[in-house]
Design an enzyme around this catalytic site. Structure first.
Site, PDB file in Angstrom:
ATOM      1  N   CYS A   2      -5.815   5.094   6.782  1.00  0.00           N
ATOM      2  CA  CYS A   2      -6.809   6.124   7.047  1.00  0.00           C
ATOM      3  C   CYS A   2      -8.190   5.726   6.540  1.00  0.00           C
ATOM      4  CB  CYS A   2      -6.445   7.459   6.424  1.00  0.00           C
ATOM      5  SG  CYS A   2      -4.947   8.176   7.047  1.00  0.00           S
ATOM      6  N   ARG A  27      -7.615  -1.791   7.524  1.00  0.00           N
ATOM      7  CA  ARG A  27      -6.738  -1.065   6.606  1.00  0.00           C
ATOM      8  C   ARG A  27      -5.495  -0.522   7.319  1.00  0.00           C
ATOM      9  NH1 ARG A  27      -9.989   0.778   1.996  1.00  0.00           N
ATOM     10  NH2 ARG A  27      -8.389   2.321   1.661  1.00  0.00           N
ATOM     11  N   TRP A  74      -3.633   7.058   9.942  1.00  0.00           N
ATOM     12  CA  TRP A  74      -2.336   6.363   9.833  1.00  0.00           C
ATOM     13  C   TRP A  74      -1.325   7.474   9.593  1.00  0.00           C
ATOM     14  CZ3 TRP A  74       1.680   5.222   6.396  1.00  0.00           C
ATOM     15  CH2 TRP A  74       2.393   4.049   6.650  1.00  0.00           C
ATOM     16  N   ASN A  98      -7.809  12.123   4.109  1.00  0.00           N
ATOM     17  CA  ASN A  98      -6.941  10.992   3.737  1.00  0.00           C
ATOM     18  C   ASN A  98      -5.994  11.486   2.659  1.00  0.00           C
ATOM     19  OD1 ASN A  98      -8.439   9.345   5.339  1.00  0.00           O
ATOM     20  ND2 ASN A  98      -9.104   7.958   3.729  1.00  0.00           N
ATOM     21  N   GLY A  99      -4.729  11.084   2.728  1.00  0.00           N
ATOM     22  CA  GLY A  99      -3.784  11.474   1.680  1.00  0.00           C
ATOM     23  C   GLY A  99      -2.758  12.454   2.203  1.00  0.00           C
ATOM     24  N   GLU A 476       7.575 -13.758  -2.618  1.00  0.00           N
ATOM     25  CA  GLU A 476       6.272 -13.632  -1.966  1.00  0.00           C
ATOM     26  C   GLU A 476       6.270 -14.362  -0.615  1.00  0.00           C
ATOM     27  OE1 GLU A 476       3.848 -11.812  -2.087  1.00  0.00           O
ATOM     28  OE2 GLU A 476       2.186 -12.887  -1.167  1.00  0.00           O
ATOM     29  N   LYS A 480       5.523 -12.457   2.935  1.00  0.00           N
ATOM     30  CA  LYS A 480       4.447 -12.869   3.842  1.00  0.00           C
ATOM     31  C   LYS A 480       4.989 -13.098   5.239  1.00  0.00           C
ATOM     32  CE  LYS A 480       1.868 -12.082   2.109  1.00  0.00           C
ATOM     33  NZ  LYS A 480       1.222 -11.467   0.988  1.00  0.00           N
ATOM     34  N   GLU A 483       6.157  -9.779   7.014  1.00  0.00           N
ATOM     35  CA  GLU A 483       5.127  -8.820   7.413  1.00  0.00           C
ATOM     36  C   GLU A 483       4.263  -9.306   8.561  1.00  0.00           C
ATOM     37  OE1 GLU A 483       2.345  -9.474   3.437  1.00  0.00           O
ATOM     38  OE2 GLU A 483       2.306  -7.561   4.435  1.00  0.00           O
ATOM     39  N   HIS A 499      26.400 -15.668  -4.547  1.00  0.00           N
ATOM     40  CA  HIS A 499      26.953 -14.358  -4.916  1.00  0.00           C
ATOM     41  C   HIS A 499      26.853 -13.366  -3.760  1.00  0.00           C
ATOM     42  CE1 HIS A 499      27.594 -15.655  -9.014  1.00  0.00           C
ATOM     43  NE2 HIS A 499      26.381 -16.190  -8.979  1.00  0.00           N
ATOM     44  N   LYS A 598      -3.632  -1.782   4.958  1.00  0.00           N
ATOM     45  CA  LYS A 598      -4.122  -2.653   3.893  1.00  0.00           C
ATOM     46  C   LYS A 598      -4.040  -1.963   2.544  1.00  0.00           C
ATOM     47  CE  LYS A 598      -6.073  -6.272   2.084  1.00  0.00           C
ATOM     48  NZ  LYS A 598      -5.138  -7.386   1.798  1.00  0.00           N
TER      49      LYS A 598
HETATM   50  C1  F6R Z   1       1.447  -7.748   1.222  1.00  0.00           C
HETATM   51  C2  F6R Z   1       0.503  -6.754   0.748  1.00  0.00           C
HETATM   52  C3  F6R Z   1       1.039  -5.554   0.067  1.00  0.00           C
HETATM   53  C4  F6R Z   1       0.137  -5.187  -1.124  1.00  0.00           C
HETATM   54  C5  F6R Z   1       0.596  -3.862  -1.750  1.00  0.00           C
HETATM   55  C6  F6R Z   1      -0.236  -3.505  -2.965  1.00  0.00           C
HETATM   56  O1  F6R Z   1       0.790  -8.832   1.801  1.00  0.00           O
HETATM   57  O2  F6R Z   1      -0.675  -6.891   0.926  1.00  0.00           O
HETATM   58  O3  F6R Z   1       2.352  -5.726  -0.350  1.00  0.00           O
HETATM   59  O4  F6R Z   1       0.181  -6.218  -2.055  1.00  0.00           O
HETATM   60  O5  F6R Z   1       0.498  -2.844  -0.798  1.00  0.00           O
HETATM   61  O6  F6R Z   1      -1.575  -3.352  -2.633  1.00  0.00           O
HETATM   62  P1  F6R Z   1      -2.698  -3.390  -3.733  1.00  0.00           P
HETATM   63  O7  F6R Z   1      -2.731  -4.771  -4.305  1.00  0.00           O
HETATM   64  O8  F6R Z   1      -3.953  -3.037  -3.024  1.00  0.00           O
HETATM   65  O9  F6R Z   1      -2.311  -2.396  -4.785  1.00  0.00           O
END
Ligand code: F6R
Length: 603
Positions: A2, A27, A74, A98-99, A476, A480, A483, A499, A598
């Site tokens: 949002c 975002r 969103w 937003n929220g 990680e 990546k 997503e 396991h 984002k």
């Molecule tokens: C993955 C990604 C998310 C953020 C998570 C936390 O690539 O970007 O997993 O890391 O949403 O976001 P922040 O760091 O903004 O608290």
């Protein structure tokens, strides 16, 4: 997640609102809308899907209006439909939100029983109806905002315009909101993100929770008024100049922001080392010398949580201090055991992640010191924490976090070395320079990683494995890939495969094994187990290691020498490239992957 942009002033509000919303597109959103004051009426235009759909509608109608609000939604309450898109409006007000209004269901039932009607399924419209109801009773917009805001629960920010004037109003609780002005051009702005206001509002103001902001433009001046909920003047806001520049946020010659951000990492690593070891950041770190709390509680979400797992290794291995790392959405509801002589450390790129903010609040309530490792100066996390360690990554536009992870983990490393009192050791600076050189080498040879991606991108699933310091990197790498490439990928501790997950292994499953020089033999035996089950082995390991190279279908050899602490950050860059190239081969929307936002400002 949002985005909000509002404008009032002598110009046409459509330009800055649409430009601001475009900047916030990264975002994540699924519909958009705008409300403009036209001929004294509030007129709303909304569209499902991309902002381009709204832009096309605006092009057709070509409106010009001095006051307006825009929103990218969103979906949380109610499906992705035009009716549910914001703004929500009626004869008197238009609102963007937003929220989440947590008690929306109960309030809506009461309002319907009183005879009020609703056009959407959203929680946001409840605020609009409350405003309208209280305005009828009081004939005062400020009082209506106060009364409506006092009734709702949950974290939200609202921006409101009204038929009766050209004023802009905003209010928030634990959700981002920034107000801005340009005194020369007599324009007032409001947004959920200062990024939207770059180049428009040289002065920006961050209101605290429950402060009503009122932007007023007259023939001679622009004024931003701040009120408490009892309508007395408020001083609970922070003002600053908007120092961000748009140059830093262009894609340049790169095809995607994500690719640009991967390539930026080496230079940012050098810059962060200079900042924390030699320049202004040094005094912030010097305060940590000899610091020995009874324990650390790191909380974060997603990639930032993985950075937390890397930092845990530093705090435990270098400082020999206890450190727990938890997913923020778990920590906040588990009635955690925290003592006052411990520290809460919150890691976040945006500084606006709802679950992480809730953990900071919880620790603050328990009178525990709260530290943040954060990218966004002025964000809610930054403002609320006792101490902040900025990662200076610049704006990160790609939804998949890359450079923020590297700089979060590196900042944690500097904190750990500061506690140890070894920041002056020249070997530290040299070690970080070596990391940046190695990242540069990986970037220069990224074509070879594309070749690896070409050989595996059609496979069904990916298991990332790593031991010890590489365990968080396995997580990680998998995150990546899933997503941005929309394929099933999981991270495991290498020793855990047998396991359970090894049952998945067949010729359609790729095991991307991170094999550092530490515990090499142990990890080799894990690689052998997968090989024996016809899994496809991609190994990221030390250069010139024939004992594993011959087991791998594809081998990515790296130079681990001189990086006893920072090699995980180097390996991670390889996994970022692999994810990027696999996603590109699959043709996904790399910078804005489906269903993702984002900044996750709702829980
Ligand atoms: C993955 C990604 C998310 C953020 C998570 C936390 O690539 O970007 O997993 O890391 O949403 O976001 P922040 O760091 O903004 O608290």
């Amino acid at each position: 997640m949002c985005g909000i942009v509002g404008y009032t002033g002598p110009g046409n509000s459509v330009g800055p609102i649409i430009e601001g919303l475009s900047r916030l597109e990264y975002r994540g959103y699924d519909s958009s809308g705008i409300c403009l004051k036209l001929d004294g009426q509030l007129q709303i235009l909304k569209k499902e899907g991309k902002l381009d759909n709204l832009k096309a509608l605006l092009k057709e109608k070509n409106p010009s209006s001095h006051t307006g609000i825009g929103h990218t939604r969103w979906a949380t309450h109610g499906a992705v439909t035009t009716d549910n898109a914001h703004p929500h409006g009626n004869e008197t007000f238009a609102v963007v939100h937003n929220g989440i209004i947590e008690n929306a269901g109960t309030l809506k039932k009461e309002l319907i029983a009183e005879g009020w009607e609703f056009k959407s399924q959203t929680d946001s419209e409840v605020f609009l109806v409350l405003l309208t109801k209280f305005f009828k009773q009081t004939n005062s917009t400020l009082q209506a905002i106060t009364k409506a805001f006092n009734l709702i629960t949950g974290n939200s920010s609202f921006v409101i315009i009204e038929k009766a004037s050209d004023k802009l109003y905003g209010i928030k609780r634990s959700a981002p909101l920034v107000v801005g002005d340009n005194k020369e051009t007599r324009e007032a702005y409001v947004s959920s993100d200062p990024f939207a206001l770059i180049g428009y509002a040289p002065n920006i103001y961050f209101p605290q929770d429950g402060v009503i902001c009122e932007g007023v433009v007259t023939a001679n001046a622009v004024t931003i008024n701040f009120y408490e909920l009892d309508l007395s003047p408020s001083t609970r806001f922070k003002s600053q100049s908007n120092a961000m520049s748009m140059d830093a946020t262009s894609k340049g010659t790169y095809e995607h922001y994500m690719l640009k951000e991967i390539h930026e990492q080496a230079a940012l690593v050098d810059k962060l080392a200079a900042y924390y070891i030699k320049n202004d950041g040094r005094k912030i770190l010097d305060e940590l010398k000899g610091f020995k709390p009874a324990g650390w509680h790191i909380t974060a979400c997603g990639t930032a949580w993985h950075a937390g797992l890397v930092i845990k290794n530093y705090i435990e291995q270098i400082n020999r201090q206890r450190c727990a790392v938890e997913i923020a959405s778990e920590f906040r509801y588990k009635n955690p055991i925290i003592n006052q002589n411990e520290v809460g450390l919150f890691i976040s790129q945006s500084g606006e992640t709802a679950d992480t903010l809730a953990c900071q609040e919880l620790c603050a309530e328990k009178k525990v010191s709260t530290f943040s490792i954060v990218n966004t100066e002025g964000s809610t996390l930054f403002r609320n924490s006792n101490k902040n360690f900025l990662i200076h990554a610049g704006v990160e536009i790609g939804v998949a976090s890359t450079k923020a992870f590297t700089l979060q983990a590196l900042t944690g490393y500097f904190m750990s070395r500061a506690m140890e009192g070894t920041l002056d050791n020249p070997a530290l600076f040299a070690e970080v320079q070596l990391l940046s050189n190695r990242i540069n080498e990986i970037c220069a040879d990224a074509e070879s990683l594309k070749v690896v991606a070409e050989k595996i991108y059609t496979k069904k699933g990916f298991l990332f494995t790593g031991r010890g310091v590489y365990f968080p990197i396995a997580f990680e790498g998998a995150l990546k890939l899933k997503e941005i490439a929309y394929v099933h990928a999981e991270g495991y501790a290498a020793g855990e495969l047998k396991h359970g997950p090894i049952a998945l292994i067949d010729e359609n499953i790729v095991n991307i094994a991170i094999v550092g020089p530490e515990l090499l033999e142990k990890t080799v035996s894990n690689v052998e187990e997968v090989k024996a089950r016809r899994g496809i082995m991609v190994v990221v390991g030390p250069k010139d290691s024939p004992e594993i190279e011959h087991l791998a279908d594809l081998y990515i050899g790296l130079n681990f020498e001189g990086l006893p602490n920072l090699a995980p950050l180097m390996v991670n860059v390889v996994l970022q490239f692999l994810a990027y190239h696999i996603a590109k081969l699959k043709g996904t929307d790399i910078d804005k992957p489906r269903n993702l936002a984002k900044s996750v400002t709702v829980e």
